[in-house]
Design an enzyme around this catalytic site. Structure first.
Site, short mmCIF file in Angstrom:
data_model
loop_
_atom_site.label_atom_id
_atom_site.label_comp_id
_atom_site.label_asym_id
_atom_site.label_seq_id
_atom_site.Cartn_x
_atom_site.Cartn_y
_atom_site.Cartn_z
N GLU A 77 -4.12 -1.31 -9.06
CA GLU A 77 -4.68 -0.62 -7.90
C GLU A 77 -6.21 -0.63 -7.96
OE1 GLU A 77 -3.89 2.73 -10.88
OE2 GLU A 77 -3.09 0.79 -10.38
N ASP A 94 -10.62 2.35 -7.06
CA ASP A 94 -9.17 2.30 -7.20
C ASP A 94 -8.54 3.47 -6.47
OD1 ASP A 94 -9.25 4.53 -8.82
OD2 ASP A 94 -8.56 3.53 -10.62
N ASN A 146 4.10 4.79 -6.27
CA ASN A 146 5.18 3.95 -6.78
C ASN A 146 6.38 4.79 -7.22
OD1 ASN A 146 4.02 1.42 -6.41
ND2 ASN A 146 2.90 1.50 -8.33
N ASP A 170 3.08 -1.77 -2.71
CA ASP A 170 2.47 -3.04 -2.30
C ASP A 170 1.92 -2.94 -0.87
OD1 ASP A 170 3.14 -4.07 -4.73
OD2 ASP A 170 4.88 -5.19 -4.02
#
Length: 523
Positions: A445, A402, A410, A419
């Site tokens: 993620e 991840d 974000n 994204d």
């Protein structure tokens, strides 16, 4: 006799037309049913996940509020221990704690014997000097630790939940506690946090404590009541978060997402009626019917024409059979198109229609197993691939990874940039994997790579190559990002389950996080 033969010829042609029409109708109905089932499941899955994410977010907000409130009370406890004998100073401090935020409906100080020393707001000060004997007071005096109480009726006849911090003297002696209360039947911070529901699709929230008592509900009359029959609430004590399709205590079928507030043991449940979730399904099916109806009409006309073509050779063969004694009959029959050729053409047309249906269902299944953002396989596709590898007895290595500190991306750049980072990582994963490897997005993620037939060393090399590639590939406007990776291997002859290897890779990823991130750890 000719009339009888003419009637037989017309009956046969009608039979072929009916058969063709029924075949087309069955294919259309099968297509509509498949579309309905897939779209229905997609709507349910989306609603469940949206409710789970929303409940988790509100549970996290509530947890933050409780921690902040307890921190305020801890600071006040440090102040109050130096002035327990000064009633004016106690009153000023309780006024300050109440007035500095909207965290509480009232604040108060109680000594080690349960005597109320000070309280705010002012209209409750007639209780000062009296000994409080409510369940919340007895619980706080007994526990002598930071505490979120169970709901109880206070001395002022309010249904309350109190947050409290113990007061200890410099010598460690217990002196009492300072507390703030929430009036569950009046406007409070819990109403403010949860009352304005983000979704406007029929969803609603409620909060229950560990004793199944409602602390918040859109219907104020239900606040403080105990929920008697709800399978989800029965299990909230053992589950942290998740989704569930169930019938609530009123017998209505619901799609619920839930999360817990760890410090208080409360459960936050966001749910939506199943019927409300499936409301758009009717419009979707109508759109499918509207799109396919013209094509169905064209298809029916084509089938009608083919039925005439099929009936024509049969009529010509029958005509030849009536004139078997004619010299020209043999030549005439040779000119008749072969029956099996026409039957094969009809079979080919039906198979072509069936192939179209199967292709459409296959496309829907592929869409259901693919993550729309990255184009990678989702969890449903992963489960299918794991089952296939296990059935074939093929060993594999798993790489779980991840993005490090993805929440900052974000928070600092917005979800659209986040994204973009996820899509870029998917591209880098494709560039670093082998043909035949399975790439999967398992969460926000979180990603997974399955390497069939690869040993642990090969998988570790692939993981290290991917780590370096991600580290050295900036993503605008974020810049460089890093990933942490965990590697494990499943041996088909080892006797364990593929899920065990995924769990081992998860634990290795957790170790990579603990060791500083941006690294590969293998089980």
């Amino acid at each position: 006799m000719p009339n009888a033969k003419q009637g037989m010829r017309l009956d046969l042609r009608t039979l072929i037309l009916v058969l063709c029409a029924l075949t087309a109708l069955v294919m259309l109905c099968a297509s509509y049913f498949a579309s309905y089932r897939v779209q229905r499941q997609l709507l349910i899955d989306h609603a469940l996940e949206a409710n789970r994410v929303y409940a988790a977010k509100l549970a996290a907000i509530t947890e933050t509020y409780i921690r902040n409130a307890l921190q305020q009370l801890a600071f006040s406890a440090g102040v109050q221990r130096q002035q327990l004998a000064d009633s004016a100073a106690l009153r000023a401090e309780t006024d300050r704690v109440l007035g500095q935020s909207m965290a509480f409906n009232s604040t108060f100080v109680i000594d080690a014997n349960g005597v109320l020393l000070s309280v705010s707001p002012a209209h409750l000060r007639h209780l000062v000097g009296g000994r409080m004997q409510s369940p919340g007071v007895e619980e706080a005096l007994h526990e002598r630790r930071p505490l979120v109480s169970t709901p109880y009726v206070s001395a002022a006849n309010n249904l309350v939940v109190t947050l409290s911090q113990p007061i200890f003297g410099a010598d460690g002696r217990y002196l009492g506690y300072v507390a703030g209360s929430l009036y569950l039947h009046e406007r409070n911070i819990l109403n403010s946090l949860l009352g304005e529901h983000f979704y406007k699709d029929g969803s609603y929230l409620y909060v229950v404590d560990s004793q199944r008592r409602l602390l918040y509900h859109p219907n104020p009359q239900r606040v403080g009541t105990v929920v008697q029959s709800n399978s989800l609430i029965n299990q909230l004590g053992t589950l942290r978060n998740g989704t569930r399709q169930l019938s609530n205590s009123q017998g209505v079928e619901m799609l619920a997402g839930f999360a817990t507030v760890p410090s208080a043991g409360w459960g936050v449940v966001a749910q939506q009626p199943l019927t409300r979730t499936l409301t758009p399904l009717g419009d979707l099916i109508l759109n499918v019917v509207g799109t396919s109806a013209p094509l169905a009409l064209v298809g029916f006309l084509l089938l009608w024409w083919l039925a005439l073509i099929i009936a024509q050779p049969l009529w010509q063969l029958a005509a030849g059979a009536r004139t078997m004694d004619s010299p020209e009959t043999a030549e005439h029959l040779r000119r008749v198109p072969a029956w099996y050729f026409e039957a094969a053409e009809l079979k080919r047309a039906l198979l072509f229609g069936l192939n179209l249906l199967q292709e459409r269902i296959g496309r829907l299944n592929r869409d259901a197993q693919t993550d729309p953002l990255t184009g990678l396989v989702n969890r449903r596709g992963l489960e299918f691939s794991l089952a296939l590898l296990q059935a074939e007895g093929r060993s594999f290595s798993a790489i779980v990874l991840d993005i490090d500190h993805f929440k900052r991306v974000n928070d600092n750049h917005g979800h659209e940039v986040g994204d973009q980072v996820l899509r870029r990582l998917a591209e880098l994963m494709r560039s670093c994997c082998r043909e035949g490897d399975l790439l999967c997005r398992t969460g926000g993620e979180e990603f997974l790579m399955l390497l069939p037939g690869a040993g642990l060393e090969v998988a570790a090399n692939v993981a290290e190559r991917l780590r370096l590639t991600v580290q050295d590939t900036p993503v605008e406007p974020v810049g460089a990002v890093t990933v942490s990776l965990g590697v494990a291997r499943w041996d088909a002859k080892g006797g364990n389950e593929p899920a065990d290897a995924l769990g081992a890779a998860d634990r290795a990823l957790y170790q990579a996080k603990q060791q500083g991130r941006n690294r590969v750890v293998h089980a």
